[in-house]
Design an enzyme around this catalytic site. Structure first.
Site, PDB file in Angstrom:
ATOM      1  N   ALA A 186      -3.170  10.626 -28.914  1.00  0.00           N
ATOM      2  CA  ALA A 186      -4.442  11.136 -29.434  1.00  0.00           C
ATOM      3  C   ALA A 186      -4.804  10.604 -30.820  1.00  0.00           C
ATOM      4  O   ALA A 186      -5.791  11.036 -31.395  1.00  0.00           O
ATOM      5  CB  ALA A 186      -4.405  12.662 -29.470  1.00  0.00           C
ATOM      6  N   THR A 187      -4.043   9.674 -31.355  1.00  0.00           N
ATOM      7  CA  THR A 187      -4.312   9.216 -32.721  1.00  0.00           C
ATOM      8  C   THR A 187      -5.361   8.114 -32.808  1.00  0.00           C
ATOM      9  O   THR A 187      -5.812   7.787 -33.905  1.00  0.00           O
ATOM     10  CB  THR A 187      -3.025   8.720 -33.413  1.00  0.00           C
ATOM     11  N   ARG A 219       2.516   9.083 -32.261  1.00  0.00           N
ATOM     12  CA  ARG A 219       3.660   8.665 -33.076  1.00  0.00           C
ATOM     13  C   ARG A 219       3.351   8.670 -34.566  1.00  0.00           C
ATOM     14  O   ARG A 219       4.247   8.506 -35.374  1.00  0.00           O
ATOM     15  CB  ARG A 219       4.099   7.254 -32.667  1.00  0.00           C
ATOM     16  N   ARG A 220       2.084   8.833 -34.937  1.00  0.00           N
ATOM     17  CA  ARG A 220       1.690   8.748 -36.359  1.00  0.00           C
ATOM     18  C   ARG A 220       1.263  10.126 -36.862  1.00  0.00           C
ATOM     19  O   ARG A 220       0.131  10.556 -36.650  1.00  0.00           O
ATOM     20  CB  ARG A 220       0.576   7.717 -36.505  1.00  0.00           C
ATOM     21  N   ASP A 270       7.476  10.011 -29.565  1.00  0.00           N
ATOM     22  CA  ASP A 270       7.242   8.798 -28.793  1.00  0.00           C
ATOM     23  C   ASP A 270       7.494   9.113 -27.325  1.00  0.00           C
ATOM     24  O   ASP A 270       8.616   9.489 -26.955  1.00  0.00           O
ATOM     25  CB  ASP A 270       8.184   7.698 -29.287  1.00  0.00           C
ATOM     26  N   VAL A 271       6.485   8.978 -26.486  1.00  0.00           N
ATOM     27  CA  VAL A 271       6.616   9.307 -25.065  1.00  0.00           C
ATOM     28  C   VAL A 271       7.661   8.455 -24.362  1.00  0.00           C
ATOM     29  O   VAL A 271       8.118   8.810 -23.274  1.00  0.00           O
ATOM     30  CB  VAL A 271       5.261   9.199 -24.306  1.00  0.00           C
ATOM     31  N   TYR A 312       1.169  -5.716 -17.903  1.00  0.00           N
ATOM     32  CA  TYR A 312       0.216  -4.641 -18.181  1.00  0.00           C
ATOM     33  C   TYR A 312      -0.517  -4.248 -16.898  1.00  0.00           C
ATOM     34  O   TYR A 312      -0.622  -3.056 -16.571  1.00  0.00           O
ATOM     35  CB  TYR A 312      -0.790  -5.052 -19.256  1.00  0.00           C
ATOM     36  N   LYS A 325      -0.438  -0.516 -14.968  1.00  0.00           N
ATOM     37  CA  LYS A 325      -1.618   0.279 -14.662  1.00  0.00           C
ATOM     38  C   LYS A 325      -1.793   0.449 -13.151  1.00  0.00           C
ATOM     39  O   LYS A 325      -2.307   1.464 -12.692  1.00  0.00           O
ATOM     40  CB  LYS A 325      -2.867  -0.323 -15.317  1.00  0.00           C
TER      41      LYS A 325
END
Length: 184
Positions: free
Chosen positions: A12-13, A36-37, A62-63, A156, A160
């Protein structure tokens, strides 16, 4: 279903996760925002609480790390957030762009661990709560890369595509529990 509505948003950051936090807060949802922030989480929390008068808990972790994920989910304030109506699995990233034979192993690990395992870890920790309450909605953020591969996007795109497959399987598994699953 309870009158207060609560949403947990991973990543969400910035980007889509941050936009989701703003949108849901504006509509009166209480939020659990993760990332993470810590400083960014705190800034977003302060702004949204002031602007929209909603309850917000931040979880800095961290997920990709299973133990951090478990500890963070266990730390949710159950007095303030007795239920979670919506889980938005947004944490994800693209790291490195190269053809498969030149790919960077570290980039692959980061994408697989974040985009697939992170989604699995958070979902696995939240789902028992949703099953117990008898409802919920999981929204997994995917990408057009799940449908159309592009040059140098090999891993990537694969992650996905996995999000799409996981979403379909989760939908089948959770239908009987009253939990909806959507992939965007």
């Amino acid at each position: 279903m309870n009158e207060t509505r609560n949403v947990l948003i991973t990543g969400a950051t910035s980007g889509i996760g941050k936009s989701c936090a703003y949108t849901f807060a504006k509509k009166g949802y209480n939020l659990i925002i993760t990332g993470r922030r810590k400083e960014r989480l705190d800034e977003i929390k302060d702004f949204l609480q002031t602007e929209f008068n909603v309850k917000i808990q931040t979880l800095c972790f961290d997920v990709r790390n299973l133990e951090e994920t478990k500890n963070a989910i266990e730390s949710i304030d159950e007095k303030e957030f007795q239920h979670i109506d919506i889980l938005i699995n947004n944490a994800g990233l693209a790291s490195g762009m190269s053809s498969i034979e030149e790919g960077n192993y570290d980039d692959w690990d980061v994408m697989i661990d974040t985009n697939i395992k992170g989604l699995l870890y958070v979902s696995r920790e939240i789902l028992p709560k949703m099953k117990e309450q008898g409802y919920g909605h999981i929204i997994n953020i995917s990408s057009t890369a799940a449908k159309d591969a592009y040059p140098n996007g090999n891993v990537y795109c694969a992650t996905k595509h996995a999000v799409e497959a996981l979403s379909k399987s989760m939908r089948i598994d959770l239908l009987k529990s009253g939990i909806k699953v959507t992939s965007i």
